[in-house]
Design an enzyme around this catalytic site. Structure first.
Site, PDB file in Angstrom:
ATOM      1  N   HIS A  63      12.791  47.922 -25.227  1.00 49.36           N
ATOM      2  CA  HIS A  63      13.796  47.458 -24.416  1.00 49.36           C
ATOM      3  C   HIS A  63      15.036  47.894 -24.595  1.00 49.36           C
ATOM      4  CE1 HIS A  63      10.689  44.363 -23.627  1.00 49.36           C
ATOM      5  NE2 HIS A  63      10.805  44.271 -22.597  1.00 49.36           N
ATOM      6  N   HIS A 117      15.490  49.010 -18.502  1.00 49.51           N
ATOM      7  CA  HIS A 117      15.247  47.581 -19.032  1.00 49.51           C
ATOM      8  C   HIS A 117      14.147  47.444 -20.125  1.00 49.51           C
ATOM      9  CE1 HIS A 117      14.264  43.362 -19.420  1.00 49.51           C
ATOM     10  NE2 HIS A 117      13.227  43.549 -19.109  1.00 49.51           N
ATOM     11  N   GLU A 165      12.701  17.117 -20.170  1.00 51.71           N
ATOM     12  CA  GLU A 165      11.763  17.230 -21.125  1.00 51.71           C
ATOM     13  C   GLU A 165      11.706  18.408 -21.822  1.00 51.71           C
ATOM     14  OE1 GLU A 165      10.827  16.293 -18.044  1.00 51.71           O
ATOM     15  OE2 GLU A 165      10.535  14.160 -18.108  1.00 51.71           O
ATOM     16  N   HIS A 199       0.445  10.400 -13.558  1.00 49.23           N
ATOM     17  CA  HIS A 199       0.976   9.754 -14.866  1.00 49.23           C
ATOM     18  C   HIS A 199      -0.143   9.700 -15.777  1.00 49.23           C
ATOM     19  CE1 HIS A 199       4.387   9.583 -12.092  1.00 49.23           C
ATOM     20  NE2 HIS A 199       5.351   9.143 -13.413  1.00 49.23           N
TER      21      HIS A 199
END
Lengths: 663, 663
Positions: free
Chosen positions: A29, A259, A408, A470
């Site tokens: 890149h 890129h 999280e 859950h």
């Protein structure tokens, strides 16, 4: 004496090395290093506090290349500032097997690479942890820690969701020594970012408690002014640098074509002309190289001053800090844990392993001042805030517990950053089912071989009423799939303590502790004289004679196995029980131990309130399995266990049916 | 005739039912339903377009409870507005095994639950997909689709990173028919949100292209005014509703104590007094019930008008739309795919399976106008934008390809929303290694049993130079661990086409296609007359006589197995090759087929450029394995394969060594 080279000329060395290396590899890149070369040059030659001759100096400013695909920017900087390891040959071997210059920067593999980046968003969440670690250590050692964290990030970094979590944490905790240099080049792989994005990043960062300014990323005075303005700020700062991706490539620059692939010989030649850089590939003229090397040792005096402050420390303080920086444990640690376990043997406790985890963590924390715990807004459920911890708040960093919010992924990313900073042992926590949000940073922790500990409670259908959203069923298997990650699922108070002991001592391997919501009996009642969990699996209860049945289980199901053994023993079926608290450690054992532990009983059954995947390696593909075959269901935990047939009775029934087949 | 009950009184029915149900279960979250009852009541009685007697009416407004822990809000609303299924007994059985009222709302399990929520951030990313699906369908059927999407979200939803991805997508694509009702109660599990958060949400949403207003969430006039103001907007709207969590609970309201546990008998009694609600538990007075039922059928006339417009459609158009809504395939589909495969048999093609995927997708798309593809900014790498697709842009939704930006999690969440809307077959794509970002929504897709297709390319160390951060090794195993998810790893052009055929026909199971970056030979050269991939595994090449060796492989490693077979056959070692494109489907086969396919050769070897976990179920724990035991390395793909010993030679060597052992 000639004039010092200009910033632009020094930056062009980065540009040329980057395009040359990508060209030689025919892979990589070039666009990002060429676009951000001016910004990086100002940062490394005027602002960043570091000494290239001592890349491990703990009070150096940290530089994070979150846009890790632009690795040639970092490798060029390391080479130019005088890294011994980063020779010109390494640059010529860019992206080759065995080189120090992999496609994306890898901590541990290449010196002075602070963290492993590439997966977007990772570096910026790490940088939040680095900045936080600095503040926490500065609160304890005010004369020793006073450095900043600079992260170069891309459009992609800021589109990734974890960026929001990281930004919100940094803004809330007022991490004023954190600076993001945003490569605002307007180009992503698909084309112009306007294809998919119209966020006003300046306004967004301000909404999250940051300073945010916009500059021309090719104007060295503006870059320097913006960087200087961040000194003494009371907030973290975003500097959005308007740049041209592939700056200097006259035909492809400013487009997605620069890129992610080599420019091609013609465009490289045209760029050399455009940049007024008539030197051959990989050649850096003397004036530029020497100006860069001078910049690389700019911080030598600061480092020496720091060393004298360090030397002036009280010997005991210094010794303990040295221990912390190396990750060693205090001499008293082993005894403290032994005393704790002795109490459990004396007075066995029936409790959830999340509660047993809290008790063990209390001991660990009392021994390790470097431990910083935290939870993603499940503190009262995860039981990771112990009585001997103080909560860290914005502006008061002298504590040991972080309220991460419902973030999280950001928590785990920041925890990786705290671990790589050094001097901190970070511990995070959430529900096991939400470990799915944590996988990208957990994977990077495993790849980087760093010590982080994640406490994942509510580890099965034992969650009960919260239901299948859950209740983890596939998470143990999918975490065990990550190489170099210890996944502990302890069966009782003792195994939980043992797992903690191993986790804190595992300097090159992250650990997950999967803990129950529901109570479990203590199964280990006598001191075995060694940490049995360290073997990954061990015979918890032997058969009375030659075993006909071996039951293998982890965590909450070990007590079911023990119950089933009682019934089977009573029926004259010789049964043994093997507790399997950690697959990874078991597979690390010598073949003879593994074979002996698995044993030769004709009937082998694995019991785990989760899917079967992975257990075949122990019980064989024809072995029995009592566990989950689907998602769970909402209901009281006991009812749910019954509904899915994970009971001692079911184990006994399966033994009967398999003995019938085997017979 | 008495006066109609006030909004507050109608809302109090929700509050009472919610606290009663949580109390009876002694488990659940009363705070959120009590806090948002006023907002929900205004929405359901004045604004939301729906007809409770026909919950499947396709042009209904969608209501998403992203804060799924507040499930009693939704269950109360369903009961009150007249759902036949949601009886008072169901409310009394809240959170019990077998009830229609699980802890968190589950689509498919309970009628009128639009999507499964609980994991925070999921609902709001789904809602973006719902709103997008409406726009896409409206572009095609302007007289039939004109509805809005309302999502209630919490502090936690907005802290989760995926919220940023979802918000940015919605803002960029100007999804003006999308409204978030943010329950701004300032409380999370750990305590006040100021413990961990200080984001200015109004400013944040404005930065992302949204309208954003703040109101008192207990002032019904303000709620209605804010909702009315969203009509005819040119942007999505955030309405931040300041509420008191557990509104009505005089002692615990406004604190984290009402978030996640029963109020207790005393507080329930006190709340009844506070709310002037003197009725027994689970009793709703007649005036309130009848006002709610009236509200529930408010939309009946609108629905009837819609039905007449539907009836007025051209019969062919209507028939095709009906097919789309049911998820059926056009009658011509089978032939189109057969023709495509016939061409491949006639002219076998060596190509990367990502390219083979593109070719198959071109055929699929030409048959299925409902297919909407997209990529998380890896379009030229994933090969999911085919020539017969048009890109969807903000304001012009008449297309079939989405530039999602670098937002894997948000993409998958939105794709789930598109699938549950109906009438759209959504396809996403990114690199396999980034499937880690996609796990939370992929898991929910599997749990909801919906048809979504994720194309994950660059599926092994074959990625090459990008290195270990971009080389998946554990991802196949960890995806295979998710129940009810087909993970396809096709070996060639034919298997890729077959995987596509299965994926589009799997109405109750999401699919992952793991595809290579690198070229592969076509291995299937003769039409077998059936879709062999549908069996999950099949003998690709038989042994010449009784097999001594069975080689099992998936994807790019099947050609290695074929190569090894040639060498072994030449050496007189009778070898067969089994291609294993999909574990899940193979384990679904009858035992006899599985046993026959696995066979009885004394030497069994699995070959996959990934970890071993899972393969023991096929080759047994003593079977051989050629694959990965660690993370990968940066280098040209061929070099990396060699470095890790994944070659035909290595397979041959392993066969020799295992035959030695076996002999």
């Amino acid at each position: 004496m000639t004039d010092a080279p200009t910033i632009r000329r020094m930056a062009n060395a980065i540009r040329a090395l980057s395009m040359d290396a990508v060209e030689k590899a025919n892979s990589g890149h070039p666009g990002m290093p060429m676009g951000m070369a001016d910004v990086a040059t100002v940062l490394f030659t005027k602002v960043l506090k570091y000494d290239a001759t001592d890349p491990h100096w703990i009070d150096r400013d940290r530089f994070i290349l979150s846009a890790g695909h632009g690795s040639m920017l970092l490798y060029s900087l390391l080479h130019l500032t005088g890294s011994k390891e980063m020779t010109i040959d390494q640059l010529k071997n860019f992206r080759q097997v065995g080189s120090k210059t992999p496609g994306h920067p890898e901590r541990g593999h290449t010196e002075s690479v602070e963290t492993t980046t590439g997966p977007l968003g990772a570096g910026i969440s790490n940088s939040v942890g680095l900045a936080l670690a600095e503040r926490i250590l500065a609160a304890e050692y005010p004369t020793l820690f006073d450095h900043r964290t600079f992260a170069i990030c891309s459009d992609g970094d800021l589109m990734e969701g974890v960026s929001q979590e990281a930004i919100a944490i940094a803004g809330h905790y007022k991490l004023s020594k954190l600076v993001f240099l945003y490569d605002d080049n307007g180009i992503s792989i698909d084309g112009h970012t306007s294809l998919s994005d119209s966020v006003d990043q300046i306004a967004r960062f301000k909404a999250c408690g940051w300073n945010a300014v916009e500059i021309d990323g090719h104007d060295d005075e503006a870059i320097e002014a913006a960087l200087r303005a961040t000194e003494g700020s009371d907030k973290p700062t975003l500097i959005a640098c308007k740049t041209i991706i592939g700056f200097g490539a006259p035909n492809k620059g400013g487009t997605e074509k620069v890129h992610g692939s080599a420019l091609g010989a013609d465009e490289v030649a045209a760029a050399r002309k455009e940049l007024d850089w008539p030197y051959p590939a990989f050649e850096v003229p003397g004036d530029v190289k020497s100006a860069w090397e001078q910049a690389g040792s700019r911080g030598a005096d600061q480092r020496k001053e720091w060393e004298s402050r360090y030397a002036a420390l009280d010997a005991g303080v210094r010794e303990d800090l040295e221990r912390r920086l190396k990750g060693g444990l205090p001499k008293t640690f082993g005894k403290a844990m032994a005393d704790y376990k002795a109490k459990l043997y004396a007075e066995p406790k029936e409790m959830a392993t999340r509660k047993a985890g809290e008790a063990a963590l209390t001991v660990v924390r009392s021994e390790l001042p470097e431990l910083v715990s935290g939870s993603a807004d499940l503190t009262p459920s995860n039981n990771t805030l112990t009585k001997n911890m103080k909560v860290i708040t914005p502006g008061d960093y002298g504590g040991s517990f972080m309220h991460w919010g419902i973030r999280e992924h950001g928590m785990c990313g920041a925890i990786n950053g705290m671990a790589i900073h050094g001097g901190i042992l970070p511990v995070g926590s959430t529900f096991l089912v939400f470990s799915d949000y944590c996988r990208p940073p957990l994977r990077l922790a495993a790849l980087m071989k760093i010590r982080v500990i994640q406490v994942f409670t509510h580890d099965s259908i034992g969650v009960g009423e919260d239901g299948p959203t859950h209740q983890p069923v596939e998470h143990l298997a999918s975490l065990r799939a990550i190489p170099n990650l210890n996944v502990f699922r302890p069966a009782d108070t003792i195994e939980t303590a043992e797992a903690w002991e191993i986790a804190v001592a595992s300097l090159e391997r992250p650990s997950v502790l999967a803990l129950t919501r529901q109570n479990l009996p203590q199964l280990r009642l006598k001191d075995a004289g060694e940490n049995l969990t360290a073997k990954g699996a061990y015979e918890l209860a032997g058969a009375d004679g030659v075993a006909e049945v071996s039951l293998f289980a982890s965590g909450s199901e070990v007590s079911l196995a023990v119950e089933a053994k009682k019934v089977l023993d009573a029926a004259g079926v010789k049964t043994r029980v093997v507790s399997v608290p950690c697959f990874e450690l078991f597979f690390d054992q010598p073949g003879s131990y593994r074979a002996e532990t698995i044993g030769t009983a004709p009937v082998k059954i694995a019991i785990e309130a989760a899917i079967r995947q992975g257990w075949d390696a122990i019980v064989g593909s024809s072995g029995g399995f009592v566990g989950m075959h689907s998602f769970g269901e909402s209901g009281p935990a006991g009812e749910v266990y019954k509904k899915f047939g994970i009971t001692a009775d079911a184990v006994v029934e399966l033994v009967k049916s398999l003995r019938g087949t085997a017979a």
